[in-house]
Design a protein around this motif. Structure first.
Motif, PDB file in Angstrom:
ATOM      1  N   PRO A 279       0.879  -1.302  -0.026  1.00 20.61           N
ATOM      2  CA  PRO A 279       0.035   0.103   0.089  1.00 20.61           C
ATOM      3  C   PRO A 279       0.824   1.198  -0.070  1.00 20.61           C
ATOM      4  O   PRO A 279       0.570   2.216  -0.697  1.00 20.61           O
ATOM      5  CB  PRO A 279      -0.801  -0.075   1.245  1.00 20.61           C
ATOM      6  N   ARG A 280       2.054   1.333   0.742  1.00 18.49           N
ATOM      7  CA  ARG A 280       2.783   2.451   0.958  1.00 18.49           C
ATOM      8  C   ARG A 280       3.365   2.682  -0.557  1.00 18.49           C
ATOM      9  O   ARG A 280       3.384   4.029  -0.892  1.00 18.49           O
ATOM     10  CB  ARG A 280       3.963   2.266   1.741  1.00 18.49           C
ATOM     11  N   LEU A 281       3.644   1.884  -1.542  1.00 18.80           N
ATOM     12  CA  LEU A 281       4.096   2.127  -2.619  1.00 18.80           C
ATOM     13  C   LEU A 281       3.008   2.558  -3.911  1.00 18.80           C
ATOM     14  O   LEU A 281       3.307   3.421  -4.505  1.00 18.80           O
ATOM     15  CB  LEU A 281       4.887   1.124  -3.215  1.00 18.80           C
ATOM     16  N   ILE A 282       1.951   1.897  -3.344  1.00 19.68           N
ATOM     17  CA  ILE A 282       0.613   2.359  -4.177  1.00 19.68           C
ATOM     18  C   ILE A 282       0.177   3.697  -4.226  1.00 19.68           C
ATOM     19  O   ILE A 282      -0.077   4.522  -4.941  1.00 19.68           O
ATOM     20  CB  ILE A 282      -0.487   1.438  -3.904  1.00 19.68           C
ATOM     21  N   ALA A 283       0.539   4.192  -2.635  1.00 21.44           N
ATOM     22  CA  ALA A 283       0.199   5.495  -2.251  1.00 21.44           C
ATOM     23  C   ALA A 283       1.241   6.662  -3.102  1.00 21.44           C
ATOM     24  O   ALA A 283       0.926   7.568  -3.587  1.00 21.44           O
ATOM     25  CB  ALA A 283       0.314   5.986  -0.756  1.00 21.44           C
ATOM     26  N   ARG A 284       2.756   6.101  -3.062  1.00 20.38           N
ATOM     27  CA  ARG A 284       3.637   6.980  -3.736  1.00 20.38           C
ATOM     28  C   ARG A 284       3.274   6.906  -5.124  1.00 20.38           C
ATOM     29  O   ARG A 284       3.448   8.184  -5.827  1.00 20.38           O
ATOM     30  CB  ARG A 284       4.911   6.253  -3.388  1.00 20.38           C
ATOM     31  N   LEU A 285       2.822   5.936  -5.880  1.00 18.35           N
ATOM     32  CA  LEU A 285       2.540   5.905  -7.331  1.00 18.35           C
ATOM     33  C   LEU A 285       1.504   6.842  -7.549  1.00 18.35           C
ATOM     34  O   LEU A 285       1.574   7.600  -8.567  1.00 18.35           O
ATOM     35  CB  LEU A 285       2.034   4.394  -7.561  1.00 18.35           C
ATOM     36  N   LEU A 286       0.260   6.803  -6.870  1.00 19.95           N
ATOM     37  CA  LEU A 286      -0.816   7.842  -7.002  1.00 19.95           C
ATOM     38  C   LEU A 286      -0.447   9.383  -6.807  1.00 19.95           C
ATOM     39  O   LEU A 286      -0.719  10.119  -7.523  1.00 19.95           O
ATOM     40  CB  LEU A 286      -1.924   7.326  -6.128  1.00 19.95           C
ATOM     41  N   GLU A 287       0.442   9.517  -5.745  1.00 18.27           N
ATOM     42  CA  GLU A 287       0.921  10.890  -5.516  1.00 18.27           C
ATOM     43  C   GLU A 287       1.688  11.563  -6.619  1.00 18.27           C
ATOM     44  O   GLU A 287       1.595  12.572  -7.089  1.00 18.27           O
ATOM     45  CB  GLU A 287       1.705  10.747  -4.238  1.00 18.27           C
ATOM     46  N   ARG A 288       2.844  10.345  -7.359  1.00 13.25           N
ATOM     47  CA  ARG A 288       3.413  11.123  -8.526  1.00 13.25           C
ATOM     48  C   ARG A 288       2.444  11.170  -9.533  1.00 13.25           C
ATOM     49  O   ARG A 288       2.809  12.192 -10.239  1.00 13.25           O
ATOM     50  CB  ARG A 288       4.264   9.942  -8.813  1.00 13.25           C
ATOM     51  N   GLY A 289       1.542  10.420  -9.771  1.00 17.35           N
ATOM     52  CA  GLY A 289       0.526  10.334 -10.836  1.00 17.35           C
ATOM     53  C   GLY A 289      -0.171  11.875 -10.887  1.00 17.35           C
ATOM     54  O   GLY A 289      -0.280  12.633 -11.845  1.00 17.35           O
ATOM     55  N   ILE A 290      -0.584  12.322  -9.661  1.00 17.69           N
ATOM     56  CA  ILE A 290      -1.438  13.209  -9.563  1.00 17.69           C
ATOM     57  C   ILE A 290      -0.867  14.541  -9.490  1.00 17.69           C
ATOM     58  O   ILE A 290      -1.049  15.597  -9.813  1.00 17.69           O
ATOM     59  CB  ILE A 290      -2.204  12.998  -7.974  1.00 17.69           C
ATOM     60  N   GLU A 291       0.617  14.484  -9.208  1.00 17.21           N
ATOM     61  CA  GLU A 291       1.354  15.624  -9.361  1.00 17.21           C
ATOM     62  C   GLU A 291       1.602  16.038 -10.851  1.00 17.21           C
ATOM     63  O   GLU A 291       1.516  17.247 -10.990  1.00 17.21           O
ATOM     64  CB  GLU A 291       2.935  15.138  -8.776  1.00 17.21           C
ATOM     65  N   PHE A 292       1.536  15.070 -11.831  1.00 21.82           N
ATOM     66  CA  PHE A 292       1.301  15.695 -13.154  1.00 21.82           C
ATOM     67  C   PHE A 292       0.090  15.829 -13.742  1.00 21.82           C
ATOM     68  O   PHE A 292      -0.198  16.540 -14.581  1.00 21.82           O
ATOM     69  CB  PHE A 292       2.227  14.361 -14.148  1.00 21.82           C
ATOM     70  N   LEU A 293      -0.839  14.800 -13.280  1.00 25.10           N
ATOM     71  CA  LEU A 293      -2.335  14.695 -13.818  1.00 25.10           C
ATOM     72  C   LEU A 293      -3.018  15.017 -12.540  1.00 25.10           C
ATOM     73  O   LEU A 293      -3.661  14.049 -12.055  1.00 25.10           O
ATOM     74  CB  LEU A 293      -2.594  13.471 -14.510  1.00 25.10           C
ATOM     75  N   PRO A 294      -3.488  16.194 -12.069  1.00 25.41           N
ATOM     76  CA  PRO A 294      -4.265  16.465 -10.947  1.00 25.41           C
ATOM     77  C   PRO A 294      -5.605  15.825 -11.142  1.00 25.41           C
ATOM     78  O   PRO A 294      -6.089  15.370  -9.975  1.00 25.41           O
ATOM     79  CB  PRO A 294      -4.433  17.986 -11.205  1.00 25.41           C
ATOM     80  N   ASP A 295      -6.201  15.644 -12.307  1.00 22.82           N
ATOM     81  CA  ASP A 295      -7.578  15.230 -12.484  1.00 22.82           C
ATOM     82  C   ASP A 295      -7.495  13.536 -12.178  1.00 22.82           C
ATOM     83  O   ASP A 295      -8.715  13.152 -12.132  1.00 22.82           O
ATOM     84  CB  ASP A 295      -8.076  15.567 -13.784  1.00 22.82           C
ATOM     85  N   LEU A 296      -6.436  12.962 -11.782  1.00 18.90           N
ATOM     86  CA  LEU A 296      -6.425  11.634 -11.711  1.00 18.90           C
ATOM     87  C   LEU A 296      -6.992  11.216 -10.533  1.00 18.90           C
ATOM     88  O   LEU A 296      -7.668  10.278 -10.100  1.00 18.90           O
ATOM     89  CB  LEU A 296      -4.973  11.237 -11.727  1.00 18.90           C
ATOM     90  N   ALA A 297      -6.916  12.326  -9.783  1.00 15.38           N
ATOM     91  CA  ALA A 297      -7.600  12.189  -8.379  1.00 15.38           C
ATOM     92  C   ALA A 297      -8.981  11.877  -8.363  1.00 15.38           C
ATOM     93  O   ALA A 297      -9.538  11.527  -7.488  1.00 15.38           O
ATOM     94  CB  ALA A 297      -7.225  13.566  -7.337  1.00 15.38           C
ATOM     95  N   ARG A 298      -9.726  12.342  -9.492  1.00 16.64           N
ATOM     96  CA  ARG A 298     -11.191  12.123  -9.597  1.00 16.64           C
ATOM     97  C   ARG A 298     -11.416  10.683  -9.632  1.00 16.64           C
ATOM     98  O   ARG A 298     -12.896  10.589  -9.914  1.00 16.64           O
ATOM     99  CB  ARG A 298     -11.796  13.136 -10.622  1.00 16.64           C
ATOM    100  N   LEU A 299     -10.617  10.072 -10.245  1.00  8.45           N
ATOM    101  CA  LEU A 299     -10.769   8.743 -10.826  1.00  8.45           C
ATOM    102  C   LEU A 299     -10.824   7.436  -9.944  1.00  8.45           C
ATOM    103  O   LEU A 299     -10.076   7.872  -8.868  1.00  8.45           O
ATOM    104  CB  LEU A 299     -10.038   8.069 -11.824  1.00  8.45           C
ATOM    105  N   SER A 300     -11.401   6.366  -9.897  1.00 10.09           N
ATOM    106  CA  SER A 300     -11.152   5.486  -8.903  1.00 10.09           C
ATOM    107  C   SER A 300     -10.446   4.365  -9.412  1.00 10.09           C
ATOM    108  O   SER A 300     -10.225   4.011 -10.494  1.00 10.09           O
ATOM    109  CB  SER A 300     -12.586   4.685  -8.567  1.00 10.09           C
ATOM    110  N   ALA A 301      -9.478   3.771  -8.332  1.00  8.89           N
ATOM    111  CA  ALA A 301      -8.741   2.617  -8.836  1.00  8.89           C
ATOM    112  C   ALA A 301      -9.602   1.432  -8.976  1.00  8.89           C
ATOM    113  O   ALA A 301     -10.345   1.237  -8.017  1.00  8.89           O
ATOM    114  CB  ALA A 301      -7.751   2.346  -7.867  1.00  8.89           C
ATOM    115  N   LEU A 302      -9.378   0.675  -9.958  1.00  8.38           N
ATOM    116  CA  LEU A 302     -10.034  -0.506 -10.215  1.00  8.38           C
ATOM    117  C   LEU A 302      -9.178  -1.699 -10.015  1.00  8.38           C
ATOM    118  O   LEU A 302      -9.941  -2.475  -9.079  1.00  8.38           O
ATOM    119  CB  LEU A 302     -10.099  -0.965 -11.741  1.00  8.38           C
TER     120      LEU A 302
END
Length: 377
Positions: A279-302
């Motif tokens: 989970p810690r690395l998934i959180a870092r992956l999402l943080e990195r993604g949202i840093e470049f693509l802010p709207d990524l935070a609006r999607l849900s992880a499948l």
């Protein structure tokens, strides 16, 4: 039973080699302990991208991507081949300078690309955060769904007479073939070990190390929603992360899937051989993604999953004869480029095996570079 060549491993590299050798008229048998296109192939992103941080890697990946483009029209719809191109993202002026150096290296290999400034980048990819310096667009890059592509290559090889034995492991290499776990023996003058991270199980001194990675895919966006990405998007620091030393790393790498979903990568870590998601690395992956693509935070992880990259000390694959053992050939150690370089690997190994002209220089990938050290060990 007797064959001209036995291939251990039916991932995308093994299937590509089977296709190349069957096309050349050889009697081929592929042995896979699990399923065709499983393991690293099934866990991968499926990018077809030219990488240029090493001249040998550039030659192999450029040749292979050209082969994929030539094959694209034949691939079934399930392979999801899409010529998305790649945008290498520069956050600041320093990274934009690196993008210009990258363009020069690609141009020397005949790869077309274009530098885009911040405004042009925003026009190409409106969902990227504001304030980025620009990037490098490589229009010839593409993406593919690896398990379906591997299955297609396997079917094409089988149509030319190749035999596939699945659900049974190779227990050992013999002097003239392989011994299977169910007691059968298969014979051939050439045995090609193309089973990625499992190669050291059969050739114990081969210097391949597992490197774990995490990927995540989102749910589909609401109907009528503009795509979050049009190109494959990669930060310019990706290669440094990919070829880093021990320890953990996370780099921004996004693919737009044909369904509208976003495939998000990627992490790298040594010394964790468990398949569980961290989970810690998934959180870092999402943080990195949202840093470049802010709207990524609006999607849900499948779904999130892990896989293992077969890594060599110099980050180059092993393609060719393994000198300590007569009749043994290697096609493994591709790290995160197995899908990209599968067709080039197959053509290079087939040319070596058949004594034909090589498509590019084989020396940087020669397994003999590790044979003396391995023999001493």
């Amino acid at each position: 039973m007797n064959y001209d060549a036995i291939i251990v491993g039916a991932g995308i590299v093994g299937c590509a080699i089977a296709d190349a050798l069957a096309r050349a008229g050889l009697a081929v048998c592929v042995v896979e302990r699990d399923t065709i296109g499983g393991a690293a192939t099934a866990a991968s992103m499926g990018h077809l991208v030219v990488l240029d941080d090493d001249p040998a890697e550039l030659a192999l990946s450029a040749y292979s991507c050209e082969r994929w483009r030539a094959l694209a029209a034949e691939l079934p719809a399930a392979s999801d081949f899409r010529a998305t191109g790649t945008l290498w993202i520069a956050r600041d002026a320093e990274e934009l300078d690196e993008a210009r150096r990258k363009q020069v290296r690609l141009a020397q290999a005949g790869i077309a690309s274009e530098i885009v400034g911040g405004a042009a980048l925003a026009a190409l990819e409106p969902a990227l955060r504001a304030g980025l310096a620009g990037g490098l667009r490589v229009p010839g890059d593409a993406i593919v769904y690896p398990p379906a592509a591997a299955a297609y290559l396997a079917r094409r090889a089988a149509a030319r007479g190749a035999r596939f034995v699945t659900g049974v492991a190779v227990d050992a290499l013999t002097g003239d073939g392989v011994a299977l776990a169910d007691g059968r023996t298969l014979r051939a003058p050439a045995v090609i070990v193309a089973n990625g991270c499992a190669a050291p199980e059969l050739v114990r001194c081969v210097p391949i190390r597992k490197r774990k990675g995490h990927l995540l895919i989102t749910t589909r966006p609401p109907a009528g929603t503009a795509p979050l990405a049009n190109h494959q998007l990669i930060e310019l620091g990706y290669v440094k992360s990919a070829h880093g030393a021990d320890g953990e790393s996370v780099a921004f790498n996004v693919q737009p899937r044909p369904t509208g979903q976003i495939l998000l990568g990627s992490t790298r870590q040594f010394d964790d051989t468990g398949s569980e998601v961290t989970p810690r690395l998934i959180a870092r992956l999402l943080e990195r993604g949202i840093e470049f693509l802010p709207d990524l935070a609006r999607l849900s992880a499948l779904r999130a999953w892990t896989g293992f990259r077969p890594t060599t000390p110099d980050h180059r694959p092993l393609i060719g004869r393994w000198p300590p053992r007569d009749g043994v050939w290697l096609a493994c150690g591709h790290e995160g480029l197995g899908v990209t370089t599968a067709l080039g690997t197959a053509d290079l190994l087939a040319a070596q095996l058949l004594g034909r002209p090589l498509p590019f220089d084989a020396a940087p990938f020669d397994p003999a570079r590790y044979a003396p050290e391995a023999a001493t060990a």
